[in-house]
Write a protein that holds these residues in place. Structure first.
Motif, PDB file in Angstrom:
ATOM      1  N   HIS A  72       0.827  -1.212   0.000  1.00  0.00           N
ATOM      2  CA  HIS A  72       0.000   0.000   0.000  1.00  0.00           C
ATOM      3  C   HIS A  72       0.861   1.261   0.000  1.00  0.00           C
ATOM      4  N   ALA A  75       1.545   1.718  -3.615  1.00  0.00           N
ATOM      5  CA  ALA A  75       0.325   1.999  -4.379  1.00  0.00           C
ATOM      6  C   ALA A  75      -0.299   3.337  -4.015  1.00  0.00           C
ATOM      7  N   TYR A  76      -0.341   3.659  -2.713  1.00  0.00           N
ATOM      8  CA  TYR A  76      -1.106   4.824  -2.251  1.00  0.00           C
ATOM      9  C   TYR A  76      -0.275   5.847  -1.480  1.00  0.00           C
ATOM     10  N   ARG A 108       7.484   4.158  -5.981  1.00  0.00           N
ATOM     11  CA  ARG A 108       6.252   4.512  -6.699  1.00  0.00           C
ATOM     12  C   ARG A 108       6.548   4.998  -8.112  1.00  0.00           C
ATOM     13  N   GLN A 149      -1.378   0.037  -7.628  1.00  0.00           N
ATOM     14  CA  GLN A 149      -2.635   0.699  -7.275  1.00  0.00           C
ATOM     15  C   GLN A 149      -3.786   0.133  -8.098  1.00  0.00           C
ATOM     16  N   GLU A 153      -6.970  -1.958  -6.527  1.00  0.00           N
ATOM     17  CA  GLU A 153      -8.329  -1.463  -6.737  1.00  0.00           C
ATOM     18  C   GLU A 153      -9.169  -2.466  -7.506  1.00  0.00           C
TER      19      GLU A 153
END
Length: 515
Positions: A72, A75-76, A108, A149, A153
């Motif tokens: 995460h 991804a975020y 990222r 991500q 999702e």
């Protein structure tokens, strides 16, 4: 406290500070029908209802062997608990917040094309997985952050046994209720790709592509449907890119030849549409594969260029697992500034001085203590002496180790005991009192997180200068503590009975021989 089979285990202190100790979802507790997200929602509502001030947690959550704070984070830009407002509190092994944020930003932004270039020659599955989800996405996936991500999702949108009906070949996913046959869709796709190949410029507007393809496909509705579905999809050895021009605000398309990246396919496969189904299980397998071969088991032989930072960045993110959330600190202060019976509020804390204790025959002075500020409500005409009495009572009740607390002066103001509080302090202002806490041996230790190890000296090669909760070993000569991991003691081995740090070891080696 040692049981780990709770659905949720939290601790809440009377002064509004809490700790989430354990959270187990569907996979961890037999018979539970609550997901981790449902349990976390309940905990967050509970903290709000109890007027929490600050709540901390140790994030060691995993999903099928994947550390969620790493997945995460990439991804975020936040851990899994970040969805509820938990942020970096402190790291282990010398990791500080700027290091943590830089590591996340680095991973990222890692370009997929760079990963494919260096990893694709020895691992053909990675570019295939990349292209599979680039075809699924309706927007461009160009970095590792984009890829993880999108996969996370997509997982949340798929039920456990939900299947995505898809068509490969032209690189499009077509609904079963589509009014055009797969063959007509394939013909329209080829016409659009050929139009992009003949274009004078790399990026071509949607209208120009549509007009060029219309020479061969008269059905404009079919062309509109394909153009809408085709962006960022594979067609043979080409990846069709689609983006919005930031200046003209017009959709534009271009082709990227990926034949040197994606393994060459059988020519028959390119000209035939094959239907296949993707399940949530397949998605998890792909995610685990990328996690393992890019993040965890990254080949050291490929530590070249920008990729050399991958192992270091992964280690930094995994060494940051202590997160905290600030709840209603501002609201907490605002709601008690003016209360009933004409009482006003101030915020007070204490600072202990000359707090000497005896440990094994040696007198040692405890370091200064400054606990969180607590709200005290007073009459408008209250004096500092009256405030001091109230503060003593509050801190004796709150802290087990302060049962003998005695305050004698104000540390941050020039004030006498008979002076009016609200003559020198604004409503909602802060006051720090000084005092001592004369008690039995051991009680003084209990208000320190490190317990009886408060006086240990930590000087580790990783940069740590305090006990961060990780396993440590002390040098038998200088008594300085270091992480066992940093000095090369494997996690599964016990600490040696006699341990010397490198400095003391070198000093012994260089000592002159005795005559």
């Amino acid at each position: 406290m040692e049981l780990q089979d709770h659905i949720m285990h939290g601790v809440f202190h009377s002064n509004g500070f809490g700790h989430l100790l354990c959270l187990n979802g569907l996979e961890a507790v037999a018979g539970s029908n609550l997901s981790g997200r449902q349990i976390m929602n309940f905990w967050d509502h509970l903290c709000n209802a109890l007027r929490a001030r600050k709540v901390s947690l140790n994030d060691i959550s995993t999903k099928r062997g994947m550390e969620l704070r790493l997945m995460h984070g990439i991804a975020y830009k936040a851990p899994w608990f970040g969805s509820w407002g938990y942020k970096f509190s402190r790291g282990s092994y010398g990791v500080i917040q700027p290091m943590y944020e830089k590591a996340i930003d680095t991973l990222r932004a890692m370009p997929l094309c760079i990963l494919v270039h260096y990893l694709g020659s020895s691992n053909h599955d990675i570019p295939i997985i990349f292209s599979r989800y680039q075809m699924l996405s309706d927007h461009s996936l160009t970095t590792l952050g984009d890829m993880f991500q999108f996969m996370l999702e997509l997982k949340t949108r798929m039920a456990e046994e939900n299947l995505l009906d898809s068509y490969t070949g032209p690189g499009m996913f077509v609904e079963q209720s589509c009014r055009w046959s797969p063959k007509r869709i394939e013909m329209a796709t080829r016409a659009i790709v050929e139009a992009l190949k003949r274009a004078d410029f790399r990026w071509v507007s949607r209208q120009e592509v549509r007009d060029a393809a219309r020479i061969y496909i008269g059905d404009t509705g079919l062309l509109d449907f394909v153009l809408k579905s085709l962006g960022n999809h594979m067609v043979g050895n080409y990846l069709v890119r689609r983006c919005l021009n930031p200046v003209t605000k017009v959709l534009e398309y271009c082709l990227e030849d990926v034949s040197n990246i994606v393994p060459t396919q059988d020519p028959k496969v390119k000209t035939t549409i094959h239907q296949y189904r993707m399940s949530k299980s397949q998605l998890m397998k792909d995610m685990l594969y990328l996690y393992k071969h890019i993040l965890k088991d990254y080949p050291s032989s490929l530590n070249v260029g920008i990729l050399s930072v991958v192992p270091t960045a992964v280690r930094i993110i995994l060494d940051a697992k202590y997160f905290a959330k600030e709840y209603h600190e501002d609201q907490h202060q605002a709601r008690v500034e003016i209360g009933s019976e004409d009482k006003l509020s101030v915020y007070c804390t204490i600072m202990l001085r000359n707090n000497n204790i005896n440990i094994e025959g040696t007198t040692t002075t405890l370091p200064p203590l400054l606990p969180p500020f607590e709200c005290v409500r007073l009459r408008r005409s209250a004096t500092f002496n009256e405030l001091m009495v109230e503060v003593e009572k509050i801190f004796r009740d709150l802290y087990w180790g302060m049962k003998n607390l005695i305050l004698d002066s104000v540390a941050n103001l020039e004030a006498n005991g008979k002076d009016l509080v609200f003559g020198q302090v604004e409503v909602g202002g802060k006051v720090i009192f000084q005092g001592s806490n004369k008690g039995g041996i051991g009680e003084e230790m209990m208000y320190y997180e490190g317990g009886s190890n408060w006086n240990k000296v930590v000087v580790c090669g990783c940069g740590a200068r305090e006990d961060d909760g990780e396993r440590m070993v002390s040098c038998d000569i200088c008594e300085v503590w270091q992480h066992t991991k940093c000095v090369g003691i494997p996690h599964h081995q016990p600490t040696p009975q006699i341990f010397l740090c490198k400095r003391c070891e070198n000093e012994i080696v260089t000592l002159p021989a005795f005559p």
